[in-house]
Design a protein around this motif. Structure first.
Motif, PDB file in Angstrom:
ATOM      1  N   TYR A  81       0.842  -1.196   0.000  1.00 55.74           N
ATOM      2  CA  TYR A  81       0.000   0.000   0.000  1.00 55.74           C
ATOM      3  C   TYR A  81       0.877   1.246   0.000  1.00 55.74           C
ATOM      4  N   THR A  82       0.532   2.172  -0.885  1.00 60.83           N
ATOM      5  CA  THR A  82       1.210   3.457  -0.938  1.00 60.83           C
ATOM      6  C   THR A  82       0.174   4.544  -1.227  1.00 60.83           C
ATOM      7  N   GLY A  83       0.589   5.772  -1.247  1.00 58.49           N
ATOM      8  CA  GLY A  83      -0.355   6.852  -1.503  1.00 58.49           C
ATOM      9  C   GLY A  83       0.367   8.155  -1.782  1.00 58.49           C
ATOM     10  N   ALA A  84      -0.398   9.137  -2.236  1.00 57.19           N
ATOM     11  CA  ALA A  84       0.190  10.441  -2.551  1.00 57.19           C
ATOM     12  C   ALA A  84      -0.923  11.470  -2.693  1.00 57.19           C
ATOM     13  N   ASN A  85      -0.521  12.735  -2.841  1.00 51.44           N
ATOM     14  CA  ASN A  85      -1.493  13.813  -3.057  1.00 51.44           C
ATOM     15  C   ASN A  85      -2.088  13.747  -4.458  1.00 51.44           C
ATOM     16  N   PHE A  86      -1.221  13.589  -5.459  1.00 52.51           N
ATOM     17  CA  PHE A  86      -1.587  13.376  -6.853  1.00 52.51           C
ATOM     18  C   PHE A  86      -2.233  14.575  -7.551  1.00 52.51           C
ATOM     19  N   GLU A 112       1.406  -9.211  -5.857  1.00 49.59           N
ATOM     20  CA  GLU A 112       0.477  -9.155  -6.982  1.00 49.59           C
ATOM     21  C   GLU A 112      -0.079  -7.750  -7.205  1.00 49.59           C
ATOM     22  N   HIS A 113      -0.319  -7.029  -6.111  1.00 47.46           N
ATOM     23  CA  HIS A 113      -1.072  -5.783  -6.212  1.00 47.46           C
ATOM     24  C   HIS A 113      -0.323  -4.601  -5.607  1.00 47.46           C
ATOM     25  N   LEU A 114      -0.494  -3.454  -6.252  1.00 47.96           N
ATOM     26  CA  LEU A 114      -0.066  -2.176  -5.708  1.00 47.96           C
ATOM     27  C   LEU A 114      -1.343  -1.416  -5.366  1.00 47.96           C
ATOM     28  N   VAL A 115      -1.595  -1.249  -4.077  1.00 48.50           N
ATOM     29  CA  VAL A 115      -2.800  -0.567  -3.615  1.00 48.50           C
ATOM     30  C   VAL A 115      -2.454   0.897  -3.356  1.00 48.50           C
ATOM     31  N   VAL A 116      -3.267   1.803  -3.899  1.00 44.80           N
ATOM     32  CA  VAL A 116      -2.939   3.219  -3.859  1.00 44.80           C
ATOM     33  C   VAL A 116      -4.115   4.018  -3.294  1.00 44.80           C
ATOM     34  N   GLY A 117      -3.806   4.893  -2.359  1.00 38.60           N
ATOM     35  CA  GLY A 117      -4.800   5.841  -1.861  1.00 38.60           C
ATOM     36  C   GLY A 117      -4.332   7.252  -2.143  1.00 38.60           C
ATOM     37  N   GLY A 118      -5.241   8.206  -2.003  1.00 34.37           N
ATOM     38  CA  GLY A 118      -4.825   9.590  -2.139  1.00 34.37           C
ATOM     39  C   GLY A 118      -5.762  10.437  -2.966  1.00 34.37           C
ATOM     40  N   GLY A 119      -5.316  11.652  -3.177  1.00 33.94           N
ATOM     41  CA  GLY A 119      -6.135  12.689  -3.778  1.00 33.94           C
ATOM     42  C   GLY A 119      -6.395  13.733  -2.704  1.00 33.94           C
ATOM     43  N   ALA A 120      -5.521  14.720  -2.622  1.00 35.61           N
ATOM     44  CA  ALA A 120      -5.564  15.668  -1.503  1.00 35.61           C
ATOM     45  C   ALA A 120      -6.767  16.596  -1.593  1.00 35.61           C
ATOM     46  N   ARG A 121      -7.338  16.900  -0.429  1.00 40.58           N
ATOM     47  CA  ARG A 121      -8.350  17.963  -0.331  1.00 40.58           C
ATOM     48  C   ARG A 121      -7.629  19.283  -0.036  1.00 40.58           C
ATOM     49  N   ARG A 122      -7.810  20.249  -0.894  1.00 40.78           N
ATOM     50  CA  ARG A 122      -7.160  21.549  -0.719  1.00 40.78           C
ATOM     51  C   ARG A 122      -7.855  22.361   0.371  1.00 40.78           C
TER      52      ARG A 122
END
Length: 296
Positions: A81-86, A112-122
């Motif tokens: 699992y990883t994440g970013a602002n994006f 098998e999988h790269l799980v991604v979260g994120g999407g920053a709220r300004r």
């Protein structure tokens, strides 16, 4: 469907403080012992494990340590699992650098999988164009994952710009990335997890299970999520991948929580597979040859 567990419960999620001033080095990390986590997960009868990018990076210099732990416990590293602002164009190259580095390392351990979260709220609010930026970035992430033999899937999460059902639909209209439904986050965001699975049936690549009640995340069966309908939806769409239990922000004993969720899944999955002329399962040890009694 095979069952796995995330190591997040052994200490909760933290971040690397270096990331405050260096975005390329910002990772998720569980401060607890990964050796203890993997042993507890195996003892509870799970087949697989998911790690955060920071915990995986801790093994980069000595990869044999993780390989030995996986061999000892009989667990498969299913996902990372990883994440970013994006959504910030100037930061995106460094964020994608970090995602690429995570994908490379995950591939070396056979994930098998790269799980991604994120999407920053300004602070000033979320313009619709941020969904375009997020969608484009996630398409790039999907390509990075594919370059390393991984499947990328997006995990809607509270505090990001993809919380509510409308926001989930809005994003998936802008990106080809797969879907990792998290039952508790979808429910807490005002959605019906089973219906969102049905609505995006062609995207479901990986599944996170956790329960929730009054804003608290809980072991399976202790909250308000209708897992009977969730499992029915997964059967309807023909999903046969991993069910990964992920319990964050939990104050109780992590090993006990893993066992509670395993017992619940054994009961639920056993009931779901019993049909005319089929003997019912008698307990966890009968449900899979590598269940609790089979783990060494």
């Amino acid at each position: 469907m095979r069952l796995g567990y995330h190591t997040i419960t052994w200490g909760g999620v933290t971040g690397d403080p270096t990331g405050v001033t260096s975005v390329k080095d910002l990772v998720y990390r569980v401060p607890g012992s990964m050796a203890r986590a993997l042993r507890d997960i195996a003892a509870a009868g799970y087949d697989g494990v998911e790690l955060f990018d920071g915990n995986l990076a801790d093994f980069a210099a000595e990869p044999q340590r993780l390989r030995d732990l996986l061999a000892e416990t009989g667990l498969t590293l299913v996902s990372v699992y990883t994440g970013a602002n994006f959504v910030y164009s100037e930061l995106l190259p460094d964020e994608l650098h970090r995602v690429r580095r995570t994908a490379e390392l995950a591939a070396t351990f056979g994930a098998e999988h790269l799980v991604v979260g994120g999407g920053a709220r300004r602070a000033a609010g979320t313009p619709d164009s941020d969904y375009d930026r997020l969608g484009e970035a996630l398409d790039t992430v999907a390509g990075l994952a594919e370059d390393h033999g991984l499947t990328a899937c997006y995990h809607p999460h509270l505090t990001t710009i993809v919380e509510s059902p409308d926001e989930v639909h809005r994003l998936f209209g802008r990106s080809r990335i797969g879907f990792c439904p998290d039952t508790a986050h979808l429910a807490a965001g005002g959605g019906d997890p089973a219906e969102l699975i049905r609505a995006h049936r062609d995207r479901v690549r990986h599944v996170h299970l956790k329960d929730v009640r009054d804003g608290r995340f809980l072991p399976l069966g202790q909250g308000d999520v209708d897992f009977g309908d969730v499992l029915a939806a997964l059967r309807e769409i023909g999903y046969d991948g991993w069910l990964l239990v992920e319990l964050d922000h939990y104050d109780g004993d992590p090993a006990e929580a893993a066992q509670l969720s395993m017992s619940y899944l054994d009961e639920r999955l056993g009931a779901a597979t019993v049909g005319p002329g089929t003997p019912a399962r008698e307990g966890p040890d009968d449900s899979r040859p590598d269940g609790p009694a089979g783990k060494k």
